[in-house]
Design an enzyme around this catalytic site. Structure first.
Site, PDB file in Angstrom:
ATOM      1  N   TYR A 310       7.179  30.462 -15.851  1.00 17.67           N
ATOM      2  CA  TYR A 310       7.138  29.273 -17.501  1.00 17.67           C
ATOM      3  C   TYR A 310       5.923  29.349 -17.839  1.00 17.67           C
ATOM      4  O   TYR A 310       6.404  29.239 -19.374  1.00 17.67           O
ATOM      5  CB  TYR A 310       8.240  27.933 -17.035  1.00 17.67           C
ATOM      6  N   MET A 395      26.693  36.237 -23.643  1.00 18.67           N
ATOM      7  CA  MET A 395      25.373  36.815 -25.447  1.00 18.67           C
ATOM      8  C   MET A 395      26.194  37.983 -25.683  1.00 18.67           C
ATOM      9  O   MET A 395      25.818  38.748 -26.480  1.00 18.67           O
ATOM     10  CB  MET A 395      24.452  36.809 -24.732  1.00 18.67           C
ATOM     11  N   GLU A 410      15.296  35.608 -19.494  1.00 22.28           N
ATOM     12  CA  GLU A 410      15.382  35.453 -18.152  1.00 22.28           C
ATOM     13  C   GLU A 410      16.095  36.456 -17.294  1.00 22.28           C
ATOM     14  O   GLU A 410      16.918  35.543 -16.453  1.00 22.28           O
ATOM     15  CB  GLU A 410      15.179  34.144 -17.438  1.00 22.28           C
ATOM     16  N   GLU A 419      19.368  43.650 -12.018  1.00 21.53           N
ATOM     17  CA  GLU A 419      20.322  41.889 -12.740  1.00 21.53           C
ATOM     18  C   GLU A 419      20.767  42.815 -14.042  1.00 21.53           C
ATOM     19  O   GLU A 419      21.088  41.793 -15.104  1.00 21.53           O
ATOM     20  CB  GLU A 419      19.484  40.934 -11.970  1.00 21.53           C
TER      21      GLU A 419
END
Length: 629
Positions: A310, A395, A410, A419
């Protein structure tokens, strides 16, 4: 015995009274004792072979009953000759070997230490005898004694003999190594690293490899210390071998044992990554299916524990804001965080970056997981307020009310794209402005050929092809890579090559298929058990994250590498070429990987390479493993 902490045994030269010697070893601080099964003076090979060997006489035996068997490692006699020219004496030796193994099994000792492999000119008949005896030791370990240097002083001979033994024994997972350190270690560090990928169950340290320091205390050289520190990470048992006077003090620990415990106490501290991975090393974990499955809260928590990731995302957003909007501007930058998670750490990063950059922002946090969305609502209410608009939507299907300046996600996996980050971001770039910024901007996948008896054993434990055609997320520990990782492919966002329909959705996913053919050279021989996979990612102009071994982001532990197993291990000679083929494929429902490996050697005239082994293509048509769209 337990190897959760440092566990040290001893091999005294002579054991006449087992009970007394065991008591001395325990008083001297040892956890277990390694002893011969038979008295050394006894040599049954002089007896003619018979179909029914005579039972042992009690006066022949050192281990006479199961007294404290859990604290005893039984050592098979070194005199047994598996290659005797005399047929009858060879048969007698083979029978003596089996009878000793049977006796050890009968008494339930913790492990059996086999004769030294390196002293044999051929291990074939020995391997046959071992292979026929492994099933006798269902509750005991079986360790092949392998000195690091063979009698020929060739650095590779010892490993080659061990490798031949375990290959002849069909890579039986019950067979492990008792690695015996020698006074001179191989000079080539890659030779030592190769041993770290082997099933080392115990490490024998002869006292004669120690030297005395200025104060007269036994110590080891720096190269031995460094290698032992590597071995500590694998958690084997340690065994000191030497004279009684060196092993047993007057009811106190020997100086050699004290020194070994000292090395263990001062071993290097675990890195943040190693601390996080503690307990997960060499454990196979199925990659996530973020589009098909709603992740659990605990999974999000694990990912969110990594501060360095982060830190990098915040830097990336900060630099993007500085570049996109001039100072003292009233322009409001629209940032969309897609895949926000229950607590929205990327939202927090973006807000901190905006405050630091002194830029006005409007944030959207998009999340499809209905359970995570509950927590996300609470986070908005408690922390963000009107600064952030949260959206419960996939999304790819969301119809955004405005276009984004910056798209933050992410969605990366251990292989970068595993993924389905490419598919997700293809679906959302329709609401990114033509000059908008994607964070990450790109990511690259890498592979390297891998040796790890432990990982292959774990994949084989399931006893079906499916699990040998499934990529796994693994924190590597007992592994050796034949060569440095090489790039296989990359993805860039936004992707201008995507063909879309009238609603802005990709018309198909063929642009996300990939193929890579790579060639590696093995500097040392070994056994190939699969492929290691890594990724690195450019978040934004000089701000990167990486799990590539050579560029790993310090203290970042969100991703472990990925492991592509192969069904049958491949023998790789020194200097051989290892060719890998890997595909990323898709249909309307899923994405999957296929992979194959071949090994070749140069022909005698060096005109061409001769393929000496090739695997089938693994996971054809995604029959065993795939990621759902």
């Amino acid at each position: 015995m337990s190897n959760q902490i440092l566990s040290v045994g001893c091999i005294p030269p002579n054991v006449n009274d087992l009970e007394k010697t065991l008591e001395c070893s325990q008083e001297g601080g040892f956890n277990f004792l390694v002893t011969q099964i038979l008295q050394k003076s006894d040599n049954p090979e002089k007896e003619p072979a018979s179909l029914e060997p005579k039972p042992f006489q009690e006066n022949q035996l050192i281990i006479k009953n199961s007294f404290s068997a859990e604290s005893i490692v039984a050592q098979v006699s070194e005199w047994i000759d598996f290659e005797h020219d005399d047929h009858s004496l060879r048969i007698s030796s083979e029978q003596a070997f089996r009878q000793q193994v049977e006796w050890a099994s009968y008494n339930g000792v913790s492990a059996v230490l086999l004769p030294t492999v390196a002293r044999m000119s051929s291990v074939v008949n020995f391997a046959r005898c071992v292979n026929n005896s492994i099933d006798l030791l269902r509750f005991s370990g079986i360790w092949a004694r392998v000195p690091l240097h063979s009698a020929t002083n060739n650095e590779n001979d010892a490993w080659l003999k061990w490798n031949q033994l375990r290959t002849l024994c069909s890579h039986n997972p019950a067979l492990g190594i008792a690695l015996e350190l020698t006074k001179h270690l191989p000079e080539d560090e890659s030779v030592l690293r190769r041993w770290l990928a082997e099933p080392i169950r115990s490490v024998i340290i002869p006292t004669d490899i120690f030297t005395l320091n200025a104060k007269g205390y036994p110590v080891l050289g720096k190269q031995h210390q460094k290698f032992i520190n590597e071995l500590f990470r694998l958690g084997p048992y340690f065994i000191l071998s030497g004279d009684d006077s060196e092993l047993f003090g007057q009811g106190q620990e020997s100086l050699h044992l004290q020194y070994l415990k000292y090395l263990y106490r001062i071993k290097p501290d675990l890195t943040l990554l190693e601390q996080h991975a503690d307990g997960y090393e060499d454990c196979l974990q199925a990659p996530l299916q973020p589009l098909m499955d709603n992740l659990e809260s605990s999974t999000y928590e694990v990912f969110e524990q990594c501060p360095m990731k982060y830190v990098q995302y915040e830097k990336a957003v900060y630099h993007a804001l500085l570049e996109r909007v001039p100072p003292n501007s009233d322009i409001t930058t629209v940032i969309m965080v897609v895949g926000a998670g229950p607590r929205g750490p990327l939202v927090q990063c973006s807000l901190r970056a905006a405050e630091k950059a002194q830029r006005k922002v409007k944030l959207y946090a998009v999340e499809k997981n209905r359970h995570a969305f509950v927590t996300l609502q609470a986070t908005k209410e408690r922390i963000w307020g009107d600064q952030v608009e949260i959206v419960f939507e996939d999304m790819r299907k969301w119809k955004a009310p405005e276009l984004a300046d910056i798209l933050v996600s992410e969605l990366l996996g251990s292989f970068g794209d595993n993924e389905l980050s490419p598919e997700c971001l293809d679906g959302v770039q329709k609401f990114l402005k033509p000059d908008g910024i994607s964070i990450p901007q790109s990511y690259t996948a890498y592979i390297s050929p891998l040796s790890s008896a432990k990982l292959h054993k774990e994949a084989c434990n399931y006893k079906d092809r499916k699990n040998l055609e499934t990529p796994y997320v693994v924190m590597f520990k007992a592994v050796h890579e034949f060569a440095a990782p090489q790039k296989v492919w990359d993805f860039t966002h936004p992707n201008t090559q995507v063909h879309v329909d009238k609603d802005g959705h990709p018309s198909n996913n063929l642009h996300n298929t990939r193929y890579s053919h790579n060639i590696f050279t093995s500097t040392n021989g070994g056994v190939l058990h699969g492929l290691a996979g890594y990724f690195d990612s450019a978040l934004y102009k000089g701000v990167d994250i990486s799990i590539h071994p050579e560029t790993h982001t310090p203290s970042m532990f969100s991703w472990f590498p990925i492991y592509f197993p192969i069904e049958t291990p491949i023998q790789v000679p020194e200097g051989a070429k290892i060719e890998t083929h890997i595909w990323r494929l898709t249909d309307q429902r899923k994405v999957w990987y296929e992979w194959s490996v071949s090994v070749s050697m140069a022909s005698p005239n060096h005109q061409k390479d001769i393929i000496i082994h090739t695997t089938p293509i693994h996971n054809c048509d995604g029959r065993s493993s795939w990621i759902g769209l």
